[in-house]
Write a protein that holds these residues in place. Structure first.
Motif, PDB file in Angstrom:
ATOM      1  N   THR A 187       0.832  -1.206   0.000  1.00 24.74           N
ATOM      2  CA  THR A 187       0.000   0.000   0.000  1.00 24.74           C
ATOM      3  C   THR A 187       0.864   1.252   0.000  1.00 24.74           C
ATOM      4  OG1 THR A 187      -1.786  -1.129   1.188  1.00 24.74           O
ATOM      5  CG2 THR A 187      -1.777   1.278   1.255  1.00 24.74           C
ATOM      6  N   MET A 188       1.887   1.269   0.861  1.00 27.46           N
ATOM      7  CA  MET A 188       2.749   2.445   0.960  1.00 27.46           C
ATOM      8  C   MET A 188       3.597   2.627  -0.298  1.00 27.46           C
ATOM      9  SD  MET A 188       3.773   2.031   4.984  1.00 27.46           S
ATOM     10  CE  MET A 188       4.661   3.577   5.132  1.00 27.46           C
ATOM     11  N   LEU A 189       4.086   1.534  -0.871  1.00 25.75           N
ATOM     12  CA  LEU A 189       4.848   1.631  -2.119  1.00 25.75           C
ATOM     13  C   LEU A 189       3.966   2.178  -3.245  1.00 25.75           C
ATOM     14  CD1 LEU A 189       6.943  -1.680  -2.105  1.00 25.75           C
ATOM     15  CD2 LEU A 189       7.809   0.660  -1.873  1.00 25.75           C
ATOM     16  N   GLY A 190       2.694   1.754  -3.242  1.00 26.87           N
ATOM     17  CA  GLY A 190       1.760   2.270  -4.241  1.00 26.87           C
ATOM     18  C   GLY A 190       1.578   3.771  -4.111  1.00 26.87           C
ATOM     19  N   TRP A 191       1.520   4.250  -2.874  1.00 28.29           N
ATOM     20  CA  TRP A 191       1.381   5.702  -2.652  1.00 28.29           C
ATOM     21  C   TRP A 191       2.613   6.451  -3.136  1.00 28.29           C
ATOM     22  CZ3 TRP A 191      -0.767   5.182   3.011  1.00 28.29           C
ATOM     23  CH2 TRP A 191      -2.131   4.844   2.950  1.00 28.29           C
ATOM     24  N   TYR A 192       3.783   5.886  -2.860  1.00 24.34           N
ATOM     25  CA  TYR A 192       5.010   6.525  -3.336  1.00 24.34           C
ATOM     26  C   TYR A 192       5.022   6.578  -4.863  1.00 24.34           C
ATOM     27  CZ  TYR A 192       7.520   6.967   1.104  1.00 24.34           C
ATOM     28  OH  TYR A 192       7.913   7.347   2.361  1.00 24.34           O
ATOM     29  N   ASP A 193       4.606   5.477  -5.518  1.00 17.07           N
ATOM     30  CA  ASP A 193       4.589   5.447  -6.980  1.00 17.07           C
ATOM     31  C   ASP A 193       3.608   6.476  -7.547  1.00 17.07           C
ATOM     32  OD1 ASP A 193       6.479   3.465  -7.029  1.00 17.07           O
ATOM     33  OD2 ASP A 193       5.031   1.823  -7.217  1.00 17.07           O
ATOM     34  N   GLN A 194       2.523   6.738  -6.785  1.00 22.35           N
ATOM     35  CA  GLN A 194       1.531   7.730  -7.211  1.00 22.35           C
ATOM     36  C   GLN A 194       1.947   9.147  -6.839  1.00 22.35           C
ATOM     37  OE1 GLN A 194      -2.202   6.469  -5.448  1.00 22.35           O
ATOM     38  NE2 GLN A 194      -1.856   4.358  -6.097  1.00 22.35           N
ATOM     39  N   ASP A 195       3.083   9.261  -6.133  1.00 22.50           N
ATOM     40  CA  ASP A 195       3.616  10.558  -5.727  1.00 22.50           C
ATOM     41  C   ASP A 195       2.643  11.328  -4.835  1.00 22.50           C
ATOM     42  OD1 ASP A 195       5.739  12.361  -5.637  1.00 22.50           O
ATOM     43  OD2 ASP A 195       4.876  13.611  -7.211  1.00 22.50           O
TER      44      ASP A 195
END
Length: 246
Positions: A187-195
């Motif tokens: 979930t957190m990696l997805g947020w980082y990828d979405q900036d």
């Protein structure tokens, strides 16, 4: 030394020459264990490996359990205590009642999870007699009573072996609980990828996971190298932008 180690871990992705003090130097009495973060291939292998369990109902139960943990991030013990009446597939939601620290919460389900749960409920209906004395829990063992969260490890070790997920010498074996860690990290990696602003969204993830406060969730930032690298790059970019502006 904890503060020094944390700073050094954040600095290391930016400067590989940074030395991180060993954990044995002024170590605390208690340190959280490094979680095993399953990749998508491993999760798929775990689900396939459940087909080797017998009887067939046991295989269906474990496939549903692993799928639920991977898709929702709930604790294994919470999954074992879900009642059939706690599952509302029409609204794609599960209520988790009186869990750790006496908290309750709602967990929303992805459409694919709803589809798999509908299939499992039909399998459960076919295998478990619908009597007034039937166990009301969603996930049952081969004796048609509630799964015991304290006895999951034995079967899960068999699934790990069948899936070909081996233990590295000197490293703790992957656990069923690590699927919860995997959900949080993904979930957190997805947020980082979405900036997006991960810091601002941490309270949302904390609520979803049933943590007492975001501090418990924030632990993932320095426990998992991939998240640490993302955080370091975000910090480097922000500092570079500030330098240009100044």
């Amino acid at each position: 030394m904890d503060a020094v180690r944390l700073f050094a871990r954040h600095q290391q992705p930016l400067d590989p020459a940074t030395q991180v003090p060993e954990e044995t130097v002024c170590s605390r009495r208690y340190r959280p264990r490094q979680p095993h973060i399953y990749n998508d291939t491993e999760i798929g292998a775990l689900l396939v490996a459940t087909d080797t369990l017998s009887p067939l109902f046991t295989a269906a139960v474990w496939r549903t359990l692993i799928g639920l943990l991977a898709a929702t991030g709930m604790r294994p013990g919470e999954a074992c205590r879900i009642g059939v009446d706690d599952v509302d597939l029409d609204n794609a939601v599960i209520q988790i009642l009186n869990t750790k620290f006496g908290k309750s919460r709602l967990v929303f389900l992805h459409p694919t999870t709803v589809t798999n749960l509908r299939h499992y409920l039909q399998v459960r209906l076919d295998h478990v007699p619908a009597t007034t004395r039937a166990c009301p829990m969603l996930l049952l063992n081969s004796r048609h009573t509630a799964l015991d969260p304290n006895k999951l490890a034995v079967t899960f070790r068999k699934i790990l072996a069948e899936a070909g997920i081996t233990t590295i010498v000197g490293v703790r074996a992957p656990r069923l609980y690590d699927l919860r860690h995997t959900f949080a990290v993904a979930t957190m990696l997805g947020w980082y990828d979405q900036d997006v602003d991960v810091q601002a969204r941490l309270p949302l993830l904390s609520t979803w996971l049933g943590h007492v406060d975001p501090a418990s969730t924030y632990w993932y930032l320095h426990a998992v190298p991939d998240l640490l690298a993302h955080a370091a790059r975000r910090l480097e970019t922000r500092d570079a932008a500030a330098g240009v502006q100044s």
